[in-house]
Scaffold this active site. Structure first.
Site, short mmCIF file in Angstrom:
data_model
loop_
_atom_site.label_atom_id
_atom_site.label_comp_id
_atom_site.label_asym_id
_atom_site.label_seq_id
_atom_site.Cartn_x
_atom_site.Cartn_y
_atom_site.Cartn_z
N GLU A 19 42.40 -13.41 -43.55
CA GLU A 19 42.98 -12.96 -42.29
C GLU A 19 42.60 -13.87 -41.11
OE1 GLU A 19 43.71 -8.27 -43.12
OE2 GLU A 19 41.66 -8.86 -42.64
N GLU A 72 44.69 -7.53 -51.96
CA GLU A 72 44.17 -6.21 -51.58
C GLU A 72 45.30 -5.21 -51.79
OE1 GLU A 72 42.47 -5.86 -47.66
OE2 GLU A 72 41.35 -7.74 -47.85
#
Length: 975
Positions: free
Chosen positions: A416, A492
């Protein structure tokens, strides 16, 4: 006082560079004949509120240490009484002004005095090694400054031979909580400063290697392992089991057993140089992307993975070796085969254990800049050339340290961070240094630097489109064509926060259907709850906001498959079932059983098989059966006479299990790998129909068979000798789960929020009619929230025989219901003495519509107190699925039996109301009351994983629609 100009040099802790003085990164290894000295233990410590708050006199031998305390290294000072931890997910807890940090910068000074052992060698160099320090350290030895470094989860070494002495060495370290490096470490976890990994002194004899690289590939066609060890000094490589003895830099090709997560074959070897003899553990394997599929040793890999932060509730990210091993053993015991080291390289010993016990590893760089989303990625360090040296340093320190682990099959650039040229520079460096492994990065959706099409929390329907290679195209045809060549990875998914995650089985079906879908990694392994105690002495686990943080993200830090004490959650039990590497299915009508081996590499020769037959929950017989060994992907169908349904009346259940046939390093013989249940029902002949009881009125009550009702309200008050604390009545509310509440960016489907806005937590009950006829009692009611015309018209029809009381419920919605219901069923209350529950249905643990794969049909018994699931933030929990009957008894055996009259029900029992459960923010706020509250539900809304991912699939949503259900109540006489 003068203010520094903007052109003035920044202090070292604000420089966007990796630091000064540290040696180049190199491979880590556990064992050699060179001397090492641990400097772990008790260190002198003081804490200042700012980086400039104290001088440097503490680095001198004669420094005054009055007022200092002590801390344990490895450890975090905020977990040892100095300051407090803080949790944020995305937001930086300081102003965004890279690379500057606030004046309020807690700074810890550490000091350790040590002597060398008497047998410490006199010749050669010595290296002072730090395995991990958060977030910036400056180091002195014997008053000489060695340098400074950033990169918290990365190893740093300093050459100290010129300043080291035999006795009285003074090691001084200054650690800043905030630094320029903090902008690169925004990784959804507690901010925990300190020296949290080992500190040690390594002797480097003359002629010892500075670095080495073990290349151990596997040719799956020829069955040959190819070994070559690069080393910066000449040496010999010995692998006695393979008869290998060759010079460094030379290659040998020999027949070997390959390494995989399922069969983690390691060969013991040695690297011998003039100055050092060190141990090698060599695993031969080749990995990479071929034809759009990630393969190992020529075969597609299906990742059944988890994301793993390093965490221990007492010591934070200072995790000991025993806990690391325990984690991997638990993963293996629950069929997990892969781990992503989110979001930084783990302690190197963890990777040794992955090599030994067998896990595929995505090794992730110590990098995340997620908080820059709050300013639309302006000044993002990964797209700022000033930071590129630090990014490359972090990549190099990960790759060089971990390059010799066969378990590491993918390098990940970080997490991220948006997009930027710095990431491309990292990927290019990694590929040049180690072309043998794939490179991963998720957050740039064009995937210029990734060998995977990687997503987080993609909903099921999107995953299916991607599996079919029919996903929404990118605007750029060239980039779209590139992305369509990549294997798909859910890096994820299935957010394991609170009750959940739901929908695991539905994801797994997609992974097993589409070759391109290569599995995923559940977020995450463990709840990061920190222990606290109330003033009254009640222990509980704390989360964000419980330590006075200015900014925090609440219990979002508690989103794991383990509770903080490492007890498996229902989510982990469910995950184990869903990802079973062996599938069992069958048909009792024909006595056939099909066994499918879903291992990627292992045969089933390591398994044994057992069966058990129950009728209506009572054990009838047990036995074993044989299955011929199956290769990966193979199936066989057997006919077993033991599976043929007998004519005996009742519900017949066969439980078939695949077990370990012998001990392994991670589980004992008999450990269960997979199971299934086959069900057949043999109907009994027609039973005599008991005569219905006729109701009677007297003195404000209605008597009906064994029951007494209030004549005015129609409420059941007594059944046999049992007086109810609250009569059964319609209930639709549940304490919203974290997944019910959803994420802030999912406003339209955050059903837990919408339920509360609608008022489903405060339903009003109005009795419109109580009527008695010759065969029973009818109560008509309207159940509705305030401030709306939505309602549930409810009809309760009671009938009885002399011993049983039957309730038939009809529910008809009124109005335009645009949200599903949380639950639909009955709630009642019994006196607190009736606290022993037994039931025939799903168990032993909780289950909900999309989390019920692991629910086994059988007879179960538990105290009501043990039916609760202790989620760190209390929420709906504890339902048992597919219940045929349930009983609640007191110590003398008296109580209440509830049996399904039409379809099985969901059964929940607890010592507090749903409203009390809903109001609690921590477990200590739940105090057992004087009643046992019981829910008998016709239906439940699903769970999903919407705390970060998708909500329940449509088939698991409980629509407000006409419904009917029936149950039978029986009073139980005690001794």
């Amino acid at each position: 006082m003068q203010t520094p100009s903007e052109d003035a040099p920044l202090p070292y802790y604000e420089a966007p560079s990796p630091g000064e003085g540290a040696l180049p990164a190199r491979a880590w290894y556990a064992d050699s004949d060179a001397a090492r000295l641990s400097l772990n233990g008790s260190w002198s410590f003081r804490l200042a509120p700012t980086a400039a708050g104290t001088g440097e006199e503490f680095t001198r031998e004669e420094a005054e240490l009055s007022g200092w305390g002590e801390v344990t290294v490895p450890g975090h000072w905020v977990l040892q009484g100095h300051g407090a931890p803080a949790y944020t997910n995305v937001n930086y807890p300081f102003p965004l002004d890279p690379p500057r940090v606030p004046d309020e910068n807690p700074t810890g000074d550490y000091r350790r005095v040590f002597d060398l052992p008497a047998d410490w060698p006199a010749e050669g160099e010595c290296l002072l090694r730090f395995e991990g320090v958060e977030s910036c350290a400056r180091v002195w030895l014997n008053g000489v400054e060695l340098g400074n470094f950033q990169g918290s989860r990365l190893a740093h070494e300093f050459a100290v031979g010129g300043v080291l002495r035999r006795e009285g060495n003074v090691l001084a370290v200054r650690v800043h909580q905030w630094s320029a490096g903090s902008y690169l470490e925004d990784q959804d976890m507690w901010w925990l400063p300190g020296i949290f990994r080992e500190v040690s002194l390594w002797h480097r004899p003359p002629g010892a290697p500075a670095d080495f690289f073990v290349h151990a590939g596997y040719d799956h066609v020829a069955g040959l392992g190819r070994l070559r060890v690069e080393c910066d000094v000449p040496g010999r490589v010995l692998v006695p089991e393979l008869g290998i003895e060759l010079a460094t830099g030379q290659e040998a090709a020999v027949p070997v057993e390959p390494w995989s997560a399922e069969c983690p074959r390691l060969y013991e070897g040695e690297l011998v140089t003039e100055g050092e003899r060190l141990r090698l553990r060599i695993g031969f394997r080749s990995v990479g992307v071929e034809d759009g599929v990630f393969k190992a040793n020529g075969r597609r890999v299906l990742f059944r993975g988890v994301n793993r932060h390093e965490f221990h509730p007492a010591t934070g990210r200072a995790v000991d070796l025993e806990t690391m091993r325990r984690d991997i053993v638990l993963m293996k015991q629950h069929n997990i085969n892969a781990v992503r080291t989110s979001h930084y390289p783990p302690h190197p010993a963890f990777l040794d254990l992955c090599d030994e016990l067998g896990l595929w590893v995505i090794d992730e760089c110590d990098l995340e800049t997620h908080g820059f989303t709050e300013v639309e990625w302006r000044r993002n360090p990964v797209d700022d050339a000033r930071w590129t040296p630090a990014l490359l340093d972090r990549a190099a320190r990960m790759v060089e340290r971990d390059k010799n682990h066969p378990s590491v099959v993918v390098w990940s650039l970080g997490n991220e961070c948006g997009a930027g040229a710095g990431l491309s520079a990292m990927a290019q460096w990694i590929r040049e240094r180690d072309p043998s492994r794939a490179v991963h990065y998720e957050n740039d959706r064009d995937y210029p630097d990734s060998d995977f099409y990687s997503r987080m929390y993609a909903p099921h329907e999107e995953v299916e489109l991607i599996g079919r290679r029919e996903e929404e195209p990118l605007p750029d045809p060239r980039l779209d064509a590139h992305r369509r060549t990549l294997p798909f990875l859910l890096v994820e998914y299935a957010h394991a926060m609170g009750n959940g995650p739901g929908g695991l089985a539905d994801y797994q079906r997609l992974f097993e259907t589409y070759e391109r879908c290569q599995g995923g990694f559940v977020w995450e392994w463990i709840d990061h709850g920190l222990p606290k105690r109330t003033p009254e002495g009640r222990d509980y686990y704390a989360y964000g906001g419980d330590f006075g943080e200015e900014l925090h993200d609440g219990n979002f830090v508690c989103d794991g498959l383990l509770f903080p004490d490492r007890t498996p959650s229902p989510g982990l039990i469910e995950y184990k079932k869903v990802i079973e590497p062996v599938r069992l299915s069958g048909d009792p009508a024909t006595g056939t059983l099909t066994v499918t081996n879903n291992h990627d590499f292992a045969t089933t020769a390591h398994l044994a098989y057992a069966w058990a037959h129950h009728t209506d929950g009572a054990l009838q017989a047990t036995g074993t059966f044989d299955v011929p060994p199956l290769g990966p992907g193979e199936s066989t169908t057997l006919t077993l006479k033991e599976l043929t349904a007998p004519d005996t009346p009742g519900e017949h259940v066969w439980t078939l299990r695949a077990l370990l046939a012998a001990d392994t390093p991670w589980a004992a013989e008999g450990h269960e790998i997979a199971w299934t249940q086959l069900v057949a029902t043999a109907e009994a002949g027609p039973a005599p129909t008991p005569a219905p009881a006729a109701p009677s009125r007297a003195a404000g009550v209605v008597r009906l068979g064994p029951a007494v009702f209030d004549a005015g309200t129609g409420a059941l008050t007594t059944l046999g000798g049992l007086r109810l604390s609250q009569a059964p009545r319609l209930d639709v509310w549940r304490a919203p789960t974290d997944n019910d509440l959803g994420a802030s960016w999912q406003q339209d489907t955050r059903f837990g929020v919408l339920w509360r806005e609608l008022g489903l937590h405060r339903m009003h009950h109005r009795v419109d009619e109580v009527s008695v006829d010759e065969s029973g009692l009818t109560v008509r009611a309207r159940v509705a929230p305030a401030a709306t015309d939505l309602a549930l018209r409810t009809r309760y029809r009671w009938s009885a025989t002399d011993g049983e009381l039957r309730l038939h419920v009809t529910v008809t919605p009124e109005g335009d219901w645009r949200v599903p219901l949380p639950r639909l069923g009955l709630r009642l209350a019994l006196p607190g003495a009736y606290g022993l529950a037994s039931w025939y249905g799903g168990g032993p643990g909780e289950a909900y519509p999309d989390t019920a794969a692991a629910s086994r049909l059988g007879r179960w018994e538990l105290p009501v107190d043990r039916m609760q699931t202790p989620y760190v933030r209390p929420q709906e929990n504890g339902a048992r699925a597919d219940v045929r009957w349930a009983e609640l008894r007191d110590a003398r055996g008296g109580g209440l039996r509830i049996a399904a009259d039409s379809a099985p029900f969901w059964f929940t029992a607890r010592r507090w109301t749903t409203e009390q459960l809903d109001a609690a923010e921590h477990t200590w706020e739940l105090t057992p009351g004087e009643e046992v509250w019981v829910n008998i539900d016709h239906a439940q809304h699903g769970i999903g994983s919407q705390s970060c991912g998708p909500g329940p699939l449509p088939q698991y949503r409980l629509a407000a629609a006409p419904a009917e259900f029936s149950v039978v109540f029986t009073g139980l006489a005690g001794a």
